[in-house]
Design a protein around this motif. Structure first.
Motif, mmCIF file in Angstrom:
data_model
loop_
_atom_site.group_PDB
_atom_site.id
_atom_site.type_symbol
_atom_site.label_atom_id
_atom_site.label_comp_id
_atom_site.label_asym_id
_atom_site.label_seq_id
_atom_site.Cartn_x
_atom_site.Cartn_y
_atom_site.Cartn_z
ATOM 1 N N UNK A 47 0.551 -1.454 -0.060
ATOM 2 C CA UNK A 47 0.216 -0.218 0.072
ATOM 3 C C UNK A 47 0.569 1.870 -0.050
ATOM 4 N N UNK A 48 0.660 1.923 -0.541
ATOM 5 C CA UNK A 48 1.420 3.260 -0.587
ATOM 6 C C UNK A 48 1.664 4.053 0.451
ATOM 7 N N UNK A 49 0.955 4.409 2.024
ATOM 8 C CA UNK A 49 1.055 4.332 2.734
ATOM 9 C C UNK A 49 2.333 3.744 3.171
ATOM 10 N N UNK A 50 2.781 2.554 3.156
ATOM 11 C CA UNK A 50 3.794 2.132 3.444
ATOM 12 C C UNK A 50 5.038 2.248 2.969
ATOM 13 N N UNK A 51 4.626 2.793 1.645
ATOM 14 C CA UNK A 51 6.417 3.059 0.547
ATOM 15 C C UNK A 51 6.929 4.123 1.389
ATOM 16 N N UNK A 52 6.245 4.991 1.903
ATOM 17 C CA UNK A 52 6.937 6.280 2.289
ATOM 18 C C UNK A 52 8.063 6.444 2.965
ATOM 19 N N UNK A 53 8.983 7.049 3.097
ATOM 20 C CA UNK A 53 10.769 6.843 3.362
ATOM 21 C C UNK A 53 10.587 6.861 4.964
ATOM 22 N N UNK A 54 11.237 6.326 5.705
ATOM 23 C CA UNK A 54 11.527 6.431 7.027
ATOM 24 C C UNK A 54 11.584 8.569 7.559
ATOM 25 N N UNK A 55 12.695 9.649 6.461
ATOM 26 C CA UNK A 55 12.466 10.512 7.017
ATOM 27 C C UNK A 55 11.149 11.461 6.988
ATOM 28 N N UNK A 56 9.995 10.650 5.704
ATOM 29 C CA UNK A 56 8.845 11.527 5.730
ATOM 30 C C UNK A 56 8.667 10.935 6.832
ATOM 31 N N UNK A 57 7.848 9.730 7.235
ATOM 32 C CA UNK A 57 7.408 9.549 8.206
ATOM 33 C C UNK A 57 7.483 10.118 9.543
ATOM 34 N N UNK A 58 9.132 10.149 9.908
ATOM 35 C CA UNK A 58 10.227 10.679 10.868
ATOM 36 C C UNK A 58 8.834 12.387 11.186
ATOM 37 N N UNK A 59 8.947 13.400 9.725
ATOM 38 C CA UNK A 59 8.523 14.383 10.255
ATOM 39 C C UNK A 59 7.041 14.089 10.011
ATOM 40 N N UNK A 64 2.676 14.484 14.761
ATOM 41 C CA UNK A 64 1.472 14.044 15.568
ATOM 42 C C UNK A 64 1.452 14.269 17.114
ATOM 43 N N UNK A 65 3.367 13.741 17.201
ATOM 44 C CA UNK A 65 3.963 14.030 18.585
ATOM 45 C C UNK A 65 3.222 15.336 19.432
ATOM 46 N N UNK A 66 3.263 16.841 18.461
ATOM 47 C CA UNK A 66 3.156 17.924 19.086
ATOM 48 C C UNK A 66 1.816 18.634 19.677
ATOM 49 N N UNK A 67 0.744 17.564 18.332
ATOM 50 C CA UNK A 67 -0.887 17.834 18.383
ATOM 51 C C UNK A 67 -0.955 17.050 19.882
ATOM 52 N N UNK A 68 -0.071 15.770 20.133
ATOM 53 C CA UNK A 68 -0.638 14.810 20.572
ATOM 54 C C UNK A 68 0.088 14.731 22.547
ATOM 55 N N UNK A 85 5.472 1.559 9.700
ATOM 56 C CA UNK A 85 5.464 2.320 10.146
ATOM 57 C C UNK A 85 5.556 2.253 12.032
ATOM 58 N N UNK A 86 5.543 0.769 12.436
ATOM 59 C CA UNK A 86 5.814 0.209 13.291
ATOM 60 C C UNK A 86 7.646 0.456 14.047
ATOM 61 N N UNK A 87 8.109 0.190 12.930
ATOM 62 C CA UNK A 87 9.641 -0.603 12.926
ATOM 63 C C UNK A 87 9.974 1.162 13.049
ATOM 64 N N UNK A 88 9.464 2.137 12.129
ATOM 65 C CA UNK A 88 10.278 3.599 11.791
ATOM 66 C C UNK A 88 10.212 4.246 13.348
ATOM 67 N N UNK A 89 8.342 3.916 13.869
ATOM 68 C CA UNK A 89 8.381 4.580 14.584
ATOM 69 C C UNK A 89 9.013 4.418 16.137
ATOM 70 N N UNK A 90 9.269 2.768 16.377
ATOM 71 C CA UNK A 90 9.772 2.759 17.326
ATOM 72 C C UNK A 90 11.222 2.781 17.699
#
Length: 130
Positions: A47-59, A64-68, A85-90
């Motif tokens: 799925x396209x959302x799983x193909x986002x690079x780690x750098x984009x996900x980190x942003x 999200x962190x500032x909102x929560x 996403x799990x791997x990048x987030x952790x």
């Protein structure tokens, strides 16, 4: 009516056959579960959302962190999107730098995941440190 008697050898043989059949079925079920997991992983990684690079996900995660910020446990929802996403987030230490000490288990997880980055720590109102 005649009583049926079984010899110990016959009872043992029936039990061994039952255990063998059950073990074979359990092995087949385990193989099918592994195949299902593999297929789900292949589907989720396409799925396209799983193909986002780690750098984009980190942003995205930082936003999200500032909102929560007041509800840091909501950060866990980022790890539920897909395995990428799990791997990048952790592994993104900055996501876990807010440590809420009102929950010892959660605080421990945040300390581990934040690596050696500077922390923002919230202590309980009745904390002896205050």
């Amino acid at each position: 009516m005649a009583a049926v008697t079984t010899t110990p050898d016959l009872s043992l043989n029936i039990h061994q056959n039952h255990a063998k059949i059950r073990a074979e079925i359990d092995a087949q079920v385990a193989a099918l579960k592994a195949q299902i997991i593999s297929l789900l992983f292949a589907r989720n990684t396409s799925i396209p959302i799983a193909l986002l690079p780690a750098e984009v996900l980190e942003k995205i995660f930082q936003f999200f962190k500032t909102m929560q910020y007041k509800e840091p446990n909501k950060l866990l929802t980022l790890t539920w999107v897909c395995s990428h996403w799990r791997m990048v987030a952790l592994n993104y230490g900055r996501l876990w730098t807010y440590v809420d000490c009102t929950n010892a288990r959660w605080a421990g997880e945040c300390l581990q995941r934040s690596r050696s980055l500077p922390l923002t720590v919230q202590l309980p109102a009745q904390s002896p440190v205050l």
